[in-house]
Design a protein around this motif. Structure first.
Motif, PDB file in Angstrom:
ATOM      1  N   ILE A  72      -0.439   0.007   1.603  1.00 14.82           N
ATOM      2  CA  ILE A  72       1.230   0.511   1.556  1.00 14.82           C
ATOM      3  C   ILE A  72       0.756   2.016   2.114  1.00 14.82           C
ATOM      4  O   ILE A  72      -0.903   2.718   2.014  1.00 14.82           O
ATOM      5  CB  ILE A  72       2.585   1.092   0.493  1.00 14.82           C
ATOM      6  CG1 ILE A  72       1.652   0.664  -0.710  1.00 14.82           C
ATOM      7  CG2 ILE A  72       3.050  -0.499   0.182  1.00 14.82           C
ATOM      8  CD1 ILE A  72       2.546   1.195  -1.986  1.00 14.82           C
ATOM      9  N   ALA A  73       1.405   2.884   2.834  1.00 15.60           N
ATOM     10  CA  ALA A  73       1.534   4.341   3.018  1.00 15.60           C
ATOM     11  C   ALA A  73       2.430   5.033   2.941  1.00 15.60           C
ATOM     12  O   ALA A  73       3.732   4.935   2.610  1.00 15.60           O
ATOM     13  CB  ALA A  73       1.114   4.344   5.075  1.00 15.60           C
ATOM     14  N   ILE A  80      -2.919   6.683   1.588  1.00 13.36           N
ATOM     15  CA  ILE A  80      -2.677   4.568   2.099  1.00 13.36           C
ATOM     16  C   ILE A  80      -3.849   4.042   0.897  1.00 13.36           C
ATOM     17  O   ILE A  80      -5.060   4.580   0.750  1.00 13.36           O
ATOM     18  CB  ILE A  80      -3.757   4.483   3.765  1.00 13.36           C
ATOM     19  CG1 ILE A  80      -2.936   4.813   4.242  1.00 13.36           C
ATOM     20  CG2 ILE A  80      -3.421   2.727   3.620  1.00 13.36           C
ATOM     21  CD1 ILE A  80      -3.614   4.668   5.659  1.00 13.36           C
ATOM     22  N   ALA A  89      -5.640  -4.937   5.750  1.00 16.72           N
ATOM     23  CA  ALA A  89      -4.144  -4.264   5.503  1.00 16.72           C
ATOM     24  C   ALA A  89      -4.420  -2.528   6.249  1.00 16.72           C
ATOM     25  O   ALA A  89      -3.434  -2.076   6.682  1.00 16.72           O
ATOM     26  CB  ALA A  89      -3.676  -5.110   4.676  1.00 16.72           C
ATOM     27  N   ALA A  90      -4.990  -1.894   4.582  1.00 19.29           N
ATOM     28  CA  ALA A  90      -5.282  -0.731   4.487  1.00 19.29           C
ATOM     29  C   ALA A  90      -5.579   0.036   6.147  1.00 19.29           C
ATOM     30  O   ALA A  90      -5.517   0.584   6.615  1.00 19.29           O
ATOM     31  CB  ALA A  90      -6.356  -0.411   3.230  1.00 19.29           C
ATOM     32  N   GLU A 143      -5.444  -1.213   9.031  1.00 14.39           N
ATOM     33  CA  GLU A 143      -4.351  -1.528  10.168  1.00 14.39           C
ATOM     34  C   GLU A 143      -3.368  -0.273  10.021  1.00 14.39           C
ATOM     35  O   GLU A 143      -3.038   0.184  10.862  1.00 14.39           O
ATOM     36  CB  GLU A 143      -3.818  -2.838   9.823  1.00 14.39           C
ATOM     37  CG  GLU A 143      -4.468  -3.828   9.976  1.00 14.39           C
ATOM     38  CD  GLU A 143      -3.599  -5.778  10.029  1.00 14.39           C
ATOM     39  OE1 GLU A 143      -2.554  -5.620  10.046  1.00 14.39           O
ATOM     40  OE2 GLU A 143      -4.880  -6.663  10.398  1.00 14.39           O
ATOM     41  N   LEU A 144      -3.443  -0.197   8.604  1.00 10.65           N
ATOM     42  CA  LEU A 144      -1.817   1.016   8.253  1.00 10.65           C
ATOM     43  C   LEU A 144      -2.268   2.715   8.894  1.00 10.65           C
ATOM     44  O   LEU A 144      -2.284   3.156   9.802  1.00 10.65           O
ATOM     45  CB  LEU A 144      -1.965   0.959   7.106  1.00 10.65           C
ATOM     46  CG  LEU A 144      -0.804   0.383   6.375  1.00 10.65           C
ATOM     47  CD1 LEU A 144      -0.749   0.128   4.737  1.00 10.65           C
ATOM     48  CD2 LEU A 144       0.344   0.497   7.182  1.00 10.65           C
ATOM     49  N   LYS A 186      -3.057   2.560  12.482  1.00  6.98           N
ATOM     50  CA  LYS A 186      -1.718   3.202  13.280  1.00  6.98           C
ATOM     51  C   LYS A 186      -1.040   4.498  12.594  1.00  6.98           C
ATOM     52  O   LYS A 186      -0.779   4.925  13.761  1.00  6.98           O
ATOM     53  CB  LYS A 186      -0.708   2.075  12.390  1.00  6.98           C
ATOM     54  CG  LYS A 186       0.656   2.257  12.949  1.00  6.98           C
ATOM     55  CD  LYS A 186       1.565   1.844  11.691  1.00  6.98           C
ATOM     56  CE  LYS A 186       3.151   1.399  12.340  1.00  6.98           C
ATOM     57  NZ  LYS A 186       3.759   0.742  11.957  1.00  6.98           N
ATOM     58  N   MET A 187      -1.744   4.535  11.749  1.00  7.61           N
ATOM     59  CA  MET A 187      -1.657   6.577  11.328  1.00  7.61           C
ATOM     60  C   MET A 187      -2.543   7.224  12.482  1.00  7.61           C
ATOM     61  O   MET A 187      -1.332   8.235  13.227  1.00  7.61           O
ATOM     62  CB  MET A 187      -2.213   6.628  10.286  1.00  7.61           C
ATOM     63  CG  MET A 187      -1.719   8.090   9.606  1.00  7.61           C
ATOM     64  SD  MET A 187      -2.143   8.741   7.981  1.00  7.61           S
ATOM     65  CE  MET A 187      -0.602   7.583   6.835  1.00  7.61           C
TER      66      MET A 187
END
Length: 75
Positions: free
Chosen positions: A48-49, A54, A64-65, A67-68, A71-72
């Motif tokens: 989660i962010a 993150i 998953a981290a 990818e966040l 994206k950020m």
């Protein structure tokens, strides 16, 4: 934020036959006033962010981290 879940800590303890860590991240985090600690199913990929922070639940959450983070960085 997230981190190793109590259920994951218990599984690891049972796997080696002893208590590995002297405390539980999830239990300790939930004692902090105003914190928002979330966990998904044990050993699932979960990240989660929150603003620039993150966090991933455990070792299975690296992708998953990442990818966040990508994206950020694209914002």
């Amino acid at each position: 934020w997230t981190g190793f879940a109590d259920a994951e800590e218990e599984f690891a303890d049972q796997a080696v036959g002893m208590k590995i860590q002297p405390y539980r991240i999830e239990s300790e985090a939930k004692k902090i006033e105003g914190t928002n600690f979330k966990v998904a199913a044990p050993f699932s990929s979960y990240a989660i962010a929150d603003g620039n922070l993150i966090t991933g639940q455990q070792q299975n959450s690296g992708a998953a981290a990442a990818e966040l983070l990508v994206k950020m960085l694209g914002k």
